[in-house]
Design an enzyme around this catalytic site. Structure first.
Site, PDB file in Angstrom:
ATOM      1  CB  THR A 152      14.424  -0.430   0.999  1.00 55.11           C
ATOM      2  OG1 THR A 152      13.198   0.167   1.363  1.00 55.11           O
ATOM      3  CG2 THR A 152      15.486   0.092   1.919  1.00 55.11           C
ATOM      4  CB  VAL A 176      11.007  10.539   7.571  1.00 58.29           C
ATOM      5  CG1 VAL A 176      12.232   9.704   7.911  1.00 58.29           C
ATOM      6  CG2 VAL A 176      11.439  11.928   7.094  1.00 58.29           C
ATOM      7  N   GLY A 177      10.407   7.444   6.334  1.00 58.53           N
ATOM      8  CA  GLY A 177      10.106   6.051   6.668  1.00 58.53           C
ATOM      9  C   GLY A 177      11.062   5.493   7.700  1.00 58.53           C
TER      10      GLY A 177
HETATM   11  N1  GLY Z   1      11.144   0.999   3.861  1.00 62.89           N
HETATM   12  C1  GLY Z   1      11.201   2.131   3.076  1.00 62.89           C
HETATM   13  C2  GLY Z   1      10.179   3.135   3.394  1.00 62.89           C
HETATM   14  O1  GLY Z   1       9.102   2.795   3.851  1.00 62.89           O
HETATM   15  O2  GLY Z   1      10.423   4.304   3.177  1.00 62.89           O
END
Ligand code: GLY
Length: 309
Positions: free
Chosen positions: A177, A206-207
């Protein structure tokens, strides 16, 4: 209150050996340092924290070293689907996009969502329609997809199967990220986070990144936070807001709150990842449960620092 500025950026968390495998330490350092210096110029001339976190996040998105924008990881269908969000600590305004395809700088579309003000989070085709309304062009798949990401997906699909679940996440998957947090010379805080998500994720997954309070949070009264890691764990622990709450309700500074957030993440869900934090006094901090977290910072107008471990 100090009228100096602070800036901190990150390029993802993961196993340190894997981060080094993707590019040399020097390459990451050069990229992080250059982006920090460009952010410094803007903060020095009085630009807002919100403008500068968007700017730095967009530079990170443009660099194929990182899992965001160009160079995003591929989902199980071999496609790029990106999430991004940013937040203004002055008034808690926020903008976010999820499941986004074909937009060069998702963070700038998130900014447009924030400015438009009607909604906080737009997803998929609706986000693309909004991009069209904002006269933001789409880019073809080959702008985003790199050879390295195609190879990475093939490897993960052999070793990790077609679906992704908690047990199957391999430590060798870089939990990438990008993010930026800043305090401007007026004392305002802002945070931005952007990602291609997890390798081999399900279509439509979606994260934490575009979810205010999970992957991003900023409040002038507490701190600005950008998180990186295995998003489902950050969603379940409302991670970024938890760090802010440590500042607000326990009186912690940036470092203590970042560490307390990671301790909570590990204790509750055995979470993998990290966070960067700037508090209202401009102190910069990071904490992580992975061996690597690519990051750099300028604290209160001082020297530029970069660290990978
Ligand atoms: N932290 C990024 C995701 O898990 O999508």
């Amino acid at each position: 209150m100090s009228n100096s500025y602070s800036l901190m950026i990150h390029g993802g968390a993961g196993a340190l050996e894997d981060l080094k495998h993707e590019a040399s330490e020097a390459v990451f350092q050069e990229s992080i340092t250059a982006i920090l210096e460009r952010g410094r110029q803007r903060l020095e001339r009085g630009d807002s924290a919100l403008d500068v976190v968007e700017y730095c996040a967009s530079l990170l998105e443009d660099d194929r070293l990182y899992n965001a924008g160009k160079g995003s990881v591929l989902n199980a269908d071999g496609k790029v689907e990106m999430d991004a969000a940013l937040m203004d600590g002055r008034d808690l305004r926020a903008g976010a996009v999820a499941g986004l395809k074909g937009i060069k700088n998702p963070i700038s579309l998130a900014r447009r969502v924030l400015e438009h003000g009607e909604h906080v989070l737009l997803m998929g085709d609706g986000a693309l329609e909004f991009a069209k309304f904002c006269q933001i062009d789409t880019y073809p798949d080959d702008y985003f997809i790199t050879e390295a990401r195609i190879k990475q997906l093939a490897e993960v699909q052999v070793t990790g199967g077609m679906t992704l679940d908690h047990e199957r996440v391999k430590p060798s998957q870089k939990l990438g990220t990008i993010g930026a947090v800043a305090r401007d010379i007026h004392g305002n805080l802002a945070a931005a986070t952007s990602t291609g998500g997890l390798v081999n994720k399900r279509w439509g997954r979606v994260g934490d990144t575009p979810i205010v309070g999970a992957g991003v949070f900023a409040d002038n009264d507490t701190c600005a936070v950008s998180a990186t890691g295995y998003g489902e764990q950050f969603l379940r622990t409302v991670f970024a807001k938890t760090i802010s709450d440590f500042v607000q309700f326990r009186g912690m500074d940036a470092q203590a709150a970042a560490q307390a957030g990671i301790d909570y993440l590990v204790a509750k869900v055995n979470g993998e990842g990290g966070a960067i934090v700037i508090d209202a006094a401009g102190r910069c901090a990071a904490a992580q449960s992975t061996s690597g977290l690519i990051r750099g910072w300028i604290e209160l107008g001082g020297e530029t620092h970069c660290k990978l471990g």
